[in-house]
Enzyme design. Structure first.
Site, short mmCIF file in Angstrom:
data_model
loop_
_atom_site.label_atom_id
_atom_site.label_comp_id
_atom_site.label_asym_id
_atom_site.label_seq_id
_atom_site.Cartn_x
_atom_site.Cartn_y
_atom_site.Cartn_z
N ASP A 1 0.83 -1.20 0.00
CA ASP A 1 0.00 0.00 0.00
C ASP A 1 0.87 1.26 0.00
O ASP A 1 0.60 2.22 -0.72
CB ASP A 1 -0.92 -0.02 1.22
CG ASP A 1 -1.74 1.25 1.36
OD1 ASP A 1 -2.63 1.47 0.52
OD2 ASP A 1 -1.49 2.02 2.30
N GLU B 1 -1.91 -5.31 -3.55
CA GLU B 1 -0.99 -4.66 -2.62
C GLU B 1 0.03 -5.64 -2.05
O GLU B 1 1.21 -5.30 -1.90
CB GLU B 1 -1.78 -3.99 -1.50
CG GLU B 1 -2.58 -2.79 -1.98
CD GLU B 1 -3.39 -2.13 -0.88
OE1 GLU B 1 -3.74 -0.96 -1.04
OE2 GLU B 1 -3.67 -2.80 0.14
#
Length: 244
Positions: A65, A137
């Site tokens: 992320d 992610e």
């Protein structure tokens, strides 16, 4: 005849991971990864918890992320030098939100490779927006650990090139009411109810919207009913993401 014993722990993980040929997945991503790191990136918490609380991919998601956010923010900064900070922030939200990530995941065929628990499998987990987005992610986190930031950044820019180019449109006009409906559908929650009131003179009214979903209540305001409703819907999406 004795019933075959169900595998658990590392044996279950290795067996589940070994059922797939991961070469097409890595080719789609344009990278190579060692099996231990790729296996971790694909291990959803539902599978890990059902098999003796194995390590799962959430730490890699956290890392990915950050990598994704920085890579996209830098590219938007460079690609749109005339845009104000407030615009760039909205544009980034249009590129890195859960639905954009899930779209990339589907394009890469991620759903066929994520290791899910039986409960998630039965409820269509391999096509859930949140699970697919998280898998992107976690893969980026793994790529960063193995190859470093430059390779991870190049991967982001290749996979998200179209979304970055379209960011001035999608990011600045994001339909939060639609996003909220999709989120509620994923979470099996009822439809939202909207209440809007206006205050002030006709030529300069401010509208205040309230969204209610069971015990969740959020608010938004704006100079039109639509803007107020979208602001309240955005707050609701953010609150639901915190609960997920």
């Amino acid at each position: 005849m004795a019933r075959k014993r169900r595998l658990t722990g590392e044996a279950a993980l290795n067996a589940a991971y070994g059922k797939s040929d991961h070469a097409p997945l890595l080719e789609a991503w344009g990278v190579d990864l060692p099996d231990d790191l790729l296996r971790l990136a694909l291990t959803h918490r539902s599978f890990a918890n059902e098999n003796g609380h194995l390590p799962n991919n959430e730490r890699l998601e956290f890392l990915g992320d950050a990598v994704l956010g920085l890579a996209v923010a830098e590219q938007l900064y460079r690609q749109f030098p005339e845009r104000a900070e407030s615009d760039i922030s909205k544009m980034r939200s249009g590129v890195v939100n859960m639905y954009a990530l899930a779209d990339v995941a589907r394009r890469l065929g991620m759903g066929d490779y994520i290791l899910l628990g039986r409960g998630e499998m039965l409820t269509g987990g391999k096509d859930k927006h949140s699970i697919l987005a998280d898998s992107v992610e976690s893969m980026l986190g793994a790529i960063y650990l193995h190859h470093g930031f430059e390779v991870a950044r190049a991967t982001v820019l290749r996979l998200f090139a179209e979304k970055i180019t379209e960011a001035p449109t999608t990011g600045l006009t994001m339909d939060w009411k639609t996003v909220l409906l999709e989120k509620l559908s994923d979470m099996k929650l009822p439809l939202p109810t909207y209440e809007v009131r206006g205050e002030g003179p006709e030529h300069d009214k401010t509208f205040y919207a309230t969204v209610t979903i069971e015990d969740l209540v959020t608010h938004g305001e704006g100079h039109t009913k639509k803007v107020a409703e979208h602001a309240a819907a955005k707050q609701a999406v953010q609150k639901l993401n915190e609960r997920a």
